[in-house]
Motif scaffolding. Structure first.
Motif, mmCIF file in Angstrom:
data_model
loop_
_atom_site.group_PDB
_atom_site.id
_atom_site.type_symbol
_atom_site.label_atom_id
_atom_site.label_comp_id
_atom_site.label_asym_id
_atom_site.label_seq_id
_atom_site.Cartn_x
_atom_site.Cartn_y
_atom_site.Cartn_z
ATOM 1 N N PHE A 253 0.862 -1.173 0.000
ATOM 2 C CA PHE A 253 0.000 0.000 0.000
ATOM 3 C C PHE A 253 0.902 1.227 0.000
ATOM 4 O O PHE A 253 1.841 1.312 0.787
ATOM 5 C CB PHE A 253 -0.907 0.039 1.232
ATOM 6 C CG PHE A 253 -1.622 1.343 1.379
ATOM 7 C CD1 PHE A 253 -2.799 1.599 0.662
ATOM 8 C CD2 PHE A 253 -1.106 2.349 2.196
ATOM 9 C CE1 PHE A 253 -3.437 2.823 0.769
ATOM 10 C CE2 PHE A 253 -1.757 3.573 2.307
ATOM 11 C CZ PHE A 253 -2.922 3.807 1.599
ATOM 12 N N VAL A 254 0.613 2.180 -0.933
ATOM 13 C CA VAL A 254 1.416 3.404 -0.974
ATOM 14 C C VAL A 254 0.511 4.605 -1.094
ATOM 15 O O VAL A 254 -0.472 4.586 -1.844
ATOM 16 C CB VAL A 254 2.398 3.429 -2.176
ATOM 17 C CG1 VAL A 254 3.386 4.594 -2.031
ATOM 18 C CG2 VAL A 254 3.139 2.137 -2.320
ATOM 19 N N ASP A 255 0.836 5.653 -0.355
ATOM 20 C CA ASP A 255 0.196 6.949 -0.544
ATOM 21 C C ASP A 255 1.220 7.820 -1.266
ATOM 22 O O ASP A 255 2.199 8.249 -0.658
ATOM 23 C CB ASP A 255 -0.199 7.540 0.817
ATOM 24 C CG ASP A 255 -1.159 8.708 0.662
ATOM 25 O OD1 ASP A 255 -1.104 9.376 -0.395
ATOM 26 O OD2 ASP A 255 -1.944 8.950 1.593
ATOM 27 N N PHE A 256 0.998 8.026 -2.573
ATOM 28 C CA PHE A 256 1.941 8.804 -3.379
ATOM 29 C C PHE A 256 1.626 10.288 -3.262
ATOM 30 O O PHE A 256 0.481 10.696 -3.454
ATOM 31 C CB PHE A 256 1.866 8.391 -4.848
ATOM 32 C CG PHE A 256 2.443 7.035 -5.116
ATOM 33 C CD1 PHE A 256 3.823 6.869 -5.219
ATOM 34 C CD2 PHE A 256 1.626 5.940 -5.270
ATOM 35 C CE1 PHE A 256 4.362 5.622 -5.470
ATOM 36 C CE2 PHE A 256 2.150 4.695 -5.531
ATOM 37 C CZ PHE A 256 3.531 4.521 -5.615
ATOM 38 N N SER A 257 2.641 11.061 -2.964
ATOM 39 C CA SER A 257 2.427 12.482 -2.728
ATOM 40 C C SER A 257 3.389 13.297 -3.588
ATOM 41 O O SER A 257 4.570 12.937 -3.735
ATOM 42 C CB SER A 257 2.655 12.758 -1.237
ATOM 43 O OG SER A 257 2.688 14.117 -0.988
ATOM 44 N N HIS A 258 2.879 14.375 -4.178
ATOM 45 C CA HIS A 258 3.691 15.207 -5.054
ATOM 46 C C HIS A 258 3.122 16.625 -5.009
ATOM 47 O O HIS A 258 1.900 16.795 -4.997
ATOM 48 C CB HIS A 258 3.630 14.650 -6.488
ATOM 49 C CG HIS A 258 4.701 15.187 -7.384
ATOM 50 N ND1 HIS A 258 4.625 16.434 -7.963
ATOM 51 C CD2 HIS A 258 5.876 14.649 -7.805
ATOM 52 C CE1 HIS A 258 5.716 16.638 -8.701
ATOM 53 N NE2 HIS A 258 6.490 15.571 -8.616
ATOM 54 N N PRO A 259 3.983 17.658 -5.011
ATOM 55 C CA PRO A 259 3.441 19.022 -4.919
ATOM 56 C C PRO A 259 2.632 19.442 -6.153
ATOM 57 O O PRO A 259 1.697 20.230 -6.030
ATOM 58 C CB PRO A 259 4.693 19.893 -4.759
ATOM 59 C CG PRO A 259 5.829 19.059 -5.250
ATOM 60 C CD PRO A 259 5.446 17.634 -4.992
ATOM 61 N N ALA B 126 -2.259 10.001 -5.206
ATOM 62 C CA ALA B 126 -3.199 8.883 -5.123
ATOM 63 C C ALA B 126 -2.721 7.868 -4.103
ATOM 64 O O ALA B 126 -1.548 7.855 -3.712
ATOM 65 C CB ALA B 126 -3.364 8.211 -6.475
ATOM 66 N N GLN B 127 -3.688 7.010 -3.680
ATOM 67 C CA GLN B 127 -3.338 5.857 -2.857
ATOM 68 C C GLN B 127 -3.469 4.619 -3.724
ATOM 69 O O GLN B 127 -4.403 4.518 -4.525
ATOM 70 C CB GLN B 127 -4.290 5.762 -1.665
ATOM 71 C CG GLN B 127 -4.170 6.965 -0.756
ATOM 72 C CD GLN B 127 -5.134 6.912 0.405
ATOM 73 O OE1 GLN B 127 -6.177 6.263 0.325
ATOM 74 N NE2 GLN B 127 -4.796 7.573 1.490
ATOM 75 N N ARG B 128 -2.511 3.718 -3.581
ATOM 76 C CA ARG B 128 -2.517 2.524 -4.440
ATOM 77 C C ARG B 128 -2.326 1.277 -3.583
ATOM 78 O O ARG B 128 -1.447 1.235 -2.718
ATOM 79 C CB ARG B 128 -1.392 2.618 -5.471
ATOM 80 C CG ARG B 128 -1.460 1.513 -6.527
ATOM 81 C CD ARG B 128 -0.235 1.534 -7.424
ATOM 82 N NE ARG B 128 0.932 1.071 -6.689
ATOM 83 C CZ ARG B 128 2.188 1.167 -7.130
ATOM 84 N NH1 ARG B 128 2.440 1.745 -8.284
ATOM 85 N NH2 ARG B 128 3.181 0.714 -6.410
ATOM 86 N N LEU B 129 -3.158 0.283 -3.834
ATOM 87 C CA LEU B 129 -3.042 -0.997 -3.131
ATOM 88 C C LEU B 129 -2.759 -2.092 -4.162
ATOM 89 O O LEU B 129 -3.439 -2.171 -5.177
ATOM 90 C CB LEU B 129 -4.350 -1.310 -2.389
ATOM 91 C CG LEU B 129 -4.399 -2.672 -1.681
ATOM 92 C CD1 LEU B 129 -3.478 -2.687 -0.465
ATOM 93 C CD2 LEU B 129 -5.827 -3.009 -1.265
ATOM 94 N N TYR C 284 -6.672 1.910 -7.219
ATOM 95 C CA TYR C 284 -6.274 3.306 -7.039
ATOM 96 C C TYR C 284 -7.416 4.110 -6.445
ATOM 97 O O TYR C 284 -8.568 3.975 -6.858
ATOM 98 C CB TYR C 284 -5.928 3.949 -8.379
ATOM 99 C CG TYR C 284 -4.706 3.375 -9.064
ATOM 100 C CD1 TYR C 284 -3.444 3.891 -8.785
ATOM 101 C CD2 TYR C 284 -4.819 2.360 -10.001
ATOM 102 C CE1 TYR C 284 -2.323 3.387 -9.423
ATOM 103 C CE2 TYR C 284 -3.710 1.853 -10.646
ATOM 104 C CZ TYR C 284 -2.460 2.368 -10.355
ATOM 105 O OH TYR C 284 -1.365 1.871 -10.983
ATOM 106 N N VAL C 285 -7.086 4.976 -5.488
ATOM 107 C CA VAL C 285 -8.019 6.002 -5.013
ATOM 108 C C VAL C 285 -7.336 7.331 -5.274
ATOM 109 O O VAL C 285 -6.295 7.636 -4.684
ATOM 110 C CB VAL C 285 -8.337 5.841 -3.510
ATOM 111 C CG1 VAL C 285 -9.236 6.977 -3.039
ATOM 112 C CG2 VAL C 285 -8.968 4.484 -3.248
ATOM 113 N N MET C 286 -7.891 8.124 -6.244
ATOM 114 C CA MET C 286 -7.224 9.353 -6.651
ATOM 115 C C MET C 286 -7.371 10.436 -5.587
ATOM 116 O O MET C 286 -8.362 10.498 -4.865
ATOM 117 C CB MET C 286 -7.814 9.860 -7.984
ATOM 118 C CG MET C 286 -7.806 8.828 -9.099
ATOM 119 S SD MET C 286 -6.175 8.123 -9.413
ATOM 120 C CE MET C 286 -6.594 6.824 -10.568
ATOM 121 N N GLY C 287 -6.366 11.314 -5.536
ATOM 122 C CA GLY C 287 -6.360 12.393 -4.540
ATOM 123 C C GLY C 287 -6.153 13.744 -5.200
ATOM 124 O O GLY C 287 -6.712 14.009 -6.267
ATOM 125 N N ALA C 288 -5.337 14.569 -4.607
ATOM 126 C CA ALA C 288 -5.144 15.956 -5.033
ATOM 127 C C ALA C 288 -4.499 16.053 -6.414
ATOM 128 O O ALA C 288 -3.949 15.078 -6.918
ATOM 129 C CB ALA C 288 -4.286 16.693 -4.012
#
Lengths: 148, 721
Positions: free
Chosen positions: B376-382, B387-390, B419-423
């Motif tokens: 499980f990863v929560d990918f973060s970028h400015p 997104a979160q990926r399992l 995938y659960v998309m985020g910002a």
């Protein structure tokens, strides 16, 4: 042309004591597993063993293989070095101390660092497997050498 | 008269094993022998001509020797030689009490077996068993007829209790000229670490000007130390390098804090912090922290002096917790990078993983190998999509055949991604899932034959391998990419199930990989002399999942050929070629050969080619010239960019007890930027290195480089065995 199927040659000894400077590495686990598959009985003391296999060091190193014109890394080379010695209780060498080395090259790109991390992990795994196989092959051909 | 009886008993030679025996005590008997023995008075013996007095581990030889048995006093005259533990001390006259070890020797000349060191003094005073003082002492590791360098000391105190030597008014004379002076210095007598100034390092670089560093080593405790190294750069100012190391039973680490308070060239203060820390928390549970931060993008390019550091672009900051439960393990990690931009060639910054959690397990059950991998990863970028990926990937393999001559192992797995998309979702990508079955079959055979070739007896093998993979096609163009990349085709990759690294893409596959390995091994010991491998992948339908558009997929992969081995004890060969059969051209090749007939003689030849990307020649060598001169160098050139990447030219002069190294280096540190450095180092063997140290550079850049004044291996290995 003289080729024949590889036979069940077996190992030139039946019990082995594995003496590793660091016994909790994946490489040592793989080596144990492979020795067992090759019908070697692993014993828990040097005195009870026909042959003592000593893994004195296990080093993973990474060096720059080539640079881009802009001074960034475009290729890395991984080195995997294991110092091996096999001997018996009469202090006769079966494999005199030797540093066995395996190398792998891979292209590198700073913009793909997360993917390259996984590529590196896969290469390390394959080097480990190769190293175990090389040691098994060397052991299967080893014999007690006259003391020097 | 009992001395006479003892004299008869001892016609033995000094045995080197005596060295391991205990220090002489009052109870230990002394033995005297000589051409002529005279019992003068009660308990007083005079030995004349080749007189030797032995007490365990120690012997005193002289022309004439007077021994008082009751007081244990010895008065030795004429060609006096005291020997203990292989160390000797000679002089015209010695007075010594064997019991208290108080005494005096005039004009002693001494020799230390451990490092072939020797020296002399006006007078040596024995104060007790542990303390000695010498007046006007000299010391050198040069051989007997050579005084190229001398360490001279007005006074020298040896404290065996504290294992410390202290010198007053010490200076080093090199070729008769004084080069270093210190009014006071102390040094450890054994390998123990001790606080004190280390030899100064000086040099010059184009980016910093003249450069002088004076490191101070602080031995805080047996498991903690620090090195504080102020470095003066004429163009920039004073950089304080600080390093602190610690090691406890459950944890250990290293901290660097470097500060350049006011850089005169950059007009700002500059800092670097680096921390690594490992912690063992409980059985199987470990923690790890690796933090790196520099104040600005140009910090490493401006202030570091090796390619290994200046080429770093992404500095990692991460914390890791991992648990190993034997057949399963799990990790939790938070990771972020600092990207150092080159203004002329800016790049995108990598995703941070806040956090990444993984689980991996493997078990054998009734002959089957059951494996599970989850992430499980929560990918973060400015700026880019978050997104979160399992990912869940269970698999089972079962060896149908397993024999030294052949094997056949099918494997079935499921790769499921969510995938659960985020910002920053500019393209308005919906949440997505992808589940694919993966089937593979690995098989191989092994043939052998005995082969006599050029007088050697070899085992020659042929090892064909066939690897089949099936993965159905799924359109993945609408899925994001966080950590995936097309994998380079290689001998490792051709036996992998996925054509991509990372979990964002799972390549469709219906292909078979054919490979053949042939080895030449020595019959006597199994040593591999040559290994030739050839391989290619054939697809039954062209792969459709691709990063590169338009896709240039075909049914035939490139052909790989590798030839490598330690062909003789001196020659090593390593080469690989990748040929594109569709376009009938070589996509990539590289060849590296090394000739190393003995230590100190090595030539490395390398050429690397990657179509439209890379054409590099890399030559390096260390080779003796005439006399005591040795050449060392490297030339690494990019024909693609018409640019010198790294050049090193050096000369080494190896005298018996000292060594001079002159090295010039030029290397690329960024687009249109290069750094030039000069190293001049004088090493007085077993005493001090003066100047700037090129050794780590030479070891990294010239593969197989030998430090010429290292002690011969046989001398060191005697101690080990």
């Amino acid at each position: 042309c003289g080729f024949h199927l590889r036979g069940h040659a077996g190992m030139p000894f039946s019990t082995l004591y594995l003496n590793a400077a660091n016994p909790n590495t994946p490489f040592i686990a793989d080596l144990r597993q492979n020795l067992t598959v090759n019908n070697i009985k692993l014993v828990n003391s040097a005195e009870k063993a026909d042959v003592i296999l000593s893994i004195e060091s296990e080093v993973l190193d990474k060096q720059i293989l080539s640079l881009s014109g802009g001074g960034r890394v475009s290729e890395f080379q991984l080195f995997y070095r294991v110092s091996v010695r096999a001997y018996d209780n009469q202090q006769r060498d079966w494999i005199p101390t030797e540093i066995m080395e395996i190398r792998r090259d891979y292209s590198y790109d700073d913009t793909k660092i997360l993917a390259k991390e996984q590529e590196e992990a896969m290469l390390v795994q394959s080097m480990r497997t190769d190293m175990v196989q090389q040691i098994i092959r060397r052991l299967s051909r080893s014999k007690a050498l006259p003391p020097q | 008269h009992n001395a006479g009886a003892e004299v008869d008993m001892l016609a033995l030679e000094m045995d080197r094993t005596f060295m391991a025996m205990p220090v002489p005590t009052q109870e230990t008997p002394a033995f005297v022998e000589a051409d002529r023995l005279v019992g003068k008075q009660q308990n007083q013996i005079e030995a004349i001509g080749n007189a030797i007095l032995r007490k365990r581990g120690q012997s005193i030889k002289a022309d004439r020797l007077l021994y008082f048995q009751d007081t244990q006093d010895v008065d030795a005259q004429g060609s006096v030689v005291v020997e203990q533990d292989g160390n000797t001390m000679s002089g015209p006259h010695l007075i010594l009490n064997l019991d208290t070890n108080i005494g005096k020797m005039e004009q002693p000349v001494f020799y230390l077996a451990e490092n072939d060191g020797r020296g002399s003094a006006d007078v040596m005073l024995f104060q007790d068993k542990q303390h000695y003082t010498l007046d006007n002492a000299t010391y050198t590791t040069c051989p007997a007829d050579n005084e190229d360098w001398l360490l001279k000391m007005k006074g020298l105190e040896i404290d065996r209790e504290q294992q410390i030597g202290t010198a007053h008014h010490a200076w080093v004379e090199f070729m008769g000229a004084p080069i270093l002076y210190s009014p006071w210095m102390d040094f450890p007598l054994n390998d123990q670490r001790k606080s004190g100034f280390l030899a100064p390092v000086f040099g010059s670089t184009t980016k910093g000007g003249s450069d002088l560093m004076v490191p101070y080593y602080w031995n805080i405790a047996p498991n903690r130390d620090a090195t504080i190294a102020p470095r003066v750069m004429t163009k920039r100012g004073v950089l304080l390098n600080n390093e602190f190391r610690y090691l406890e039973s459950g944890y250990g680490g290293e901290l660097h804090m470097d500060v350049l308070p006011n850089d005169a060239l950059a007009n700002r203060s500059r800092t670097r912090i680096a921390l690594t820390h490992s912690q063992s928390i409980a059985a199987g549970l470990t923690g790890y922290v690796n933090l790196n931060r520099v104040s600005d993008d140009a910090y490493l390019r401006d202030l570091a002096d090796s390619v290994n550091i200046t080429s770093q672009v992404n500095l990692v900051r991460e914390g890791l917790l991992s648990y190993n439960g034997g057949w399963w393990n799990t990790t939790a990690r938070v990771q972020r990078y600092q990207t150092l931009q080159d203004p002329a060639a800016p790049i995108g910054v990598p995703y941070a993983r806040l956090p990444q959690l993984t689980v991996a397990a493997q078990r054998y059950a009734s002959g089957a190998n059951l494996a599970f991998a989850g992430e499980f990863v929560d990918f973060s970028h400015p700026a880019a999509l978050n997104a979160q990926r399992l990912v869940i990937n269970p698999s089972v393999s079962y060896p149908l055949l397993s024999d030294p001559a052949f094997y056949l192992t099918p494997k079935v797995g499921i790769h499921s991604t969510h995938y659960v998309m985020g910002a920053n979702n500019a393209a308005a990508l919906p949440n997505a899932s992808r589940t694919l079955p993966i089937f593979s079959m690995d098989s191989g055979m092994a043939f052998e034959r005995d082969w006599s070739l050029a007088g050697g007896n070899y085992l020659h093998t042929l090892e064909p391998r066939v690897f089949y993979v099936y993965v159905p096609y799924r359109d993945q163009a609408q899925l994001p990419n966080f950590d995936s990349a097309q994998a380079d085709f290689s001998f490792v990759q051709m036996f992998a199930e996925n054509r991509f690294f990372g979990s964002d893409r799972v390549g469709d596959a219906n292909h078979v990989t054919l490979a053949m390995t042939s080895r030449l091994m020595e019959q006597a010991n199994g040593m591999e002399r040559l290994k030739v491998t050839l391989g290619e992948r054939f697809s039954f339908s062209p792969p459709r999942v691709n990063f590169i558009t338009p896709a240039t997929s075909t049914n035939r992969s490139d052909i790989l050929l590798a030839v490598a081995g330690r062909v003789t004890d001196a020659w090593t060969l390593d080469s690989e070629a990748q040929f594109d059969p569709n376009q009938s051209h070589t996509q990539r090749y590289n060849i590296a050969a090394r000739y190393r007939p003995e230590a100190g003689k090595v030539v490395n030849l390398g050429y690397r080619f990657l179509r439209n990307t890379l054409r590099h020649a890399d030559l390096s060598a260390q080779w003796p010239l005439s006399g005591r001169w040795h050449a060392v160098g490297r030339w690494n050139y990019s024909f693609q960019d018409n640019r010198l990447l790294e050049a090193i030219a050096g000369l080494e002069y190896n005298q018996s007890c000292w060594m001079l190294r002159l090295v010039a280096q030029r290397f690329t540190v960024g687009t249109q930027q290069a750094n030039t450095g000069f190293f001049i180092q004088l090493e007085l063997n077993d005493l001090v290195k003066v100047g700037s140290d090129p050794l780590s550079l030479l070891k990294n850049s010239v593969s197989g480089y030998t430090k010429l004044n290292d002690r011969p291996v046989d001398k060191a290995s005697k101690v080990l065995r």
